[in-house]
Design an enzyme around this catalytic site. Sequence first.
Site, short mmCIF file in Angstrom:
data_model
loop_
_atom_site.label_atom_id
_atom_site.label_comp_id
_atom_site.label_asym_id
_atom_site.label_seq_id
_atom_site.Cartn_x
_atom_site.Cartn_y
_atom_site.Cartn_z
N SER A 101 38.34 35.42 33.23
CA SER A 101 39.43 36.03 33.72
C SER A 101 40.60 35.53 32.72
O SER A 101 41.15 34.58 32.85
CB SER A 101 39.78 35.48 35.03
OG SER A 101 39.01 36.01 36.21
N LYS A 177 42.44 42.65 35.88
CA LYS A 177 41.89 41.75 36.59
C LYS A 177 42.82 40.48 37.33
O LYS A 177 42.67 40.28 38.44
CB LYS A 177 40.87 40.79 35.94
CG LYS A 177 40.37 39.57 36.43
CD LYS A 177 39.48 39.60 37.95
CE LYS A 177 39.14 38.40 38.56
NZ LYS A 177 38.07 37.72 37.87
N LYS A 246 45.86 30.59 38.27
CA LYS A 246 46.17 30.67 37.05
C LYS A 246 45.95 32.36 37.03
O LYS A 246 46.81 32.80 36.33
CB LYS A 246 44.95 30.31 36.17
CG LYS A 246 44.91 30.45 34.60
CD LYS A 246 43.77 31.44 34.25
CE LYS A 246 42.45 31.62 35.06
NZ LYS A 246 41.43 32.36 34.51
#
Length: 296
Positions: A101, A177, A246
């Site tokens: 990611s 994503k 994150k």
Amino acid sequence: MDDRTQRVGFVGLGMMGTPMSRNLAGAGFDLRVYDADPERTRAVAAELGVTPVADPVELAACDVVVTMLPTSAIVRSVFLGADGALTIPLRAGTVIVDMSSSDPAETVETGRALAAFGVRLVDAPVSGGVARAADGTLAIMMGADDEDAAALAERIVAPMSRSVYRTGGLGTGDAMKALNNFVAGAAFAATSEALIAGRQFGLDPQLMVDILNDSTGQSFSSTHVFGPHVVQERYASGFALPLITKDIRIARDLQRGLGRDAPVCEAVTASFQEALDALGGVDHTEAYRHWSGESR
């Protein structure tokens, strides 16, 4: 050419990377695996009957290198030094499939740097969690500027996936994503807030989850996460709080970069960051305990 003759390297043997590499090995690929933890590298290689890589330089022998790492900065550091030179003598034409990611802007920058050496980068982040990684049914969002590299990457990731969505140019998979995980994080935060209020008012938490799942408040979190990991207090979904924070932060920065006012994303980012600052590297479901005051 039979893609199983391609020499495939896999970097990152964590909770997601290990079952993903297991599916590649099961599909018959000539697989070489590497993790920063040498003991993990040896253990996974022995379990899968594939080649352990002691030094990333050995990945130069690969036609395709798959990465599953915590951040895009770590991905870049595997292949490029601070001076911009290759740290691994990859051949021109090598394809790197980053399934981490990653930050889309950093992915585009890394892709440009690698292209100067003839190395092609494809971003192919995944969704579905550990269970679907084990089953080989992940959803994959794939961005690429090179059609031949994308076509090869799509065939390599097939044993790990149920569906591959071609999202556009390099970095678009990572953008999708991050935005997906922002939506998932917002649903988790909203469901947590509702359960905390409901419990205080006298509602049974499991009953609330059952009703949400039979009503318009249903989400992935309510269906798969809240019952076992919040109500039953397992707090072991397999998705760490630092990682979801994150990803949500990447979505926030993406929207800031576009000049968009995104109050929901700003609020969700702040809520998860507050929980992360208080709890550290725990499972993301423990954020519920922090927000409810149970962890204080």
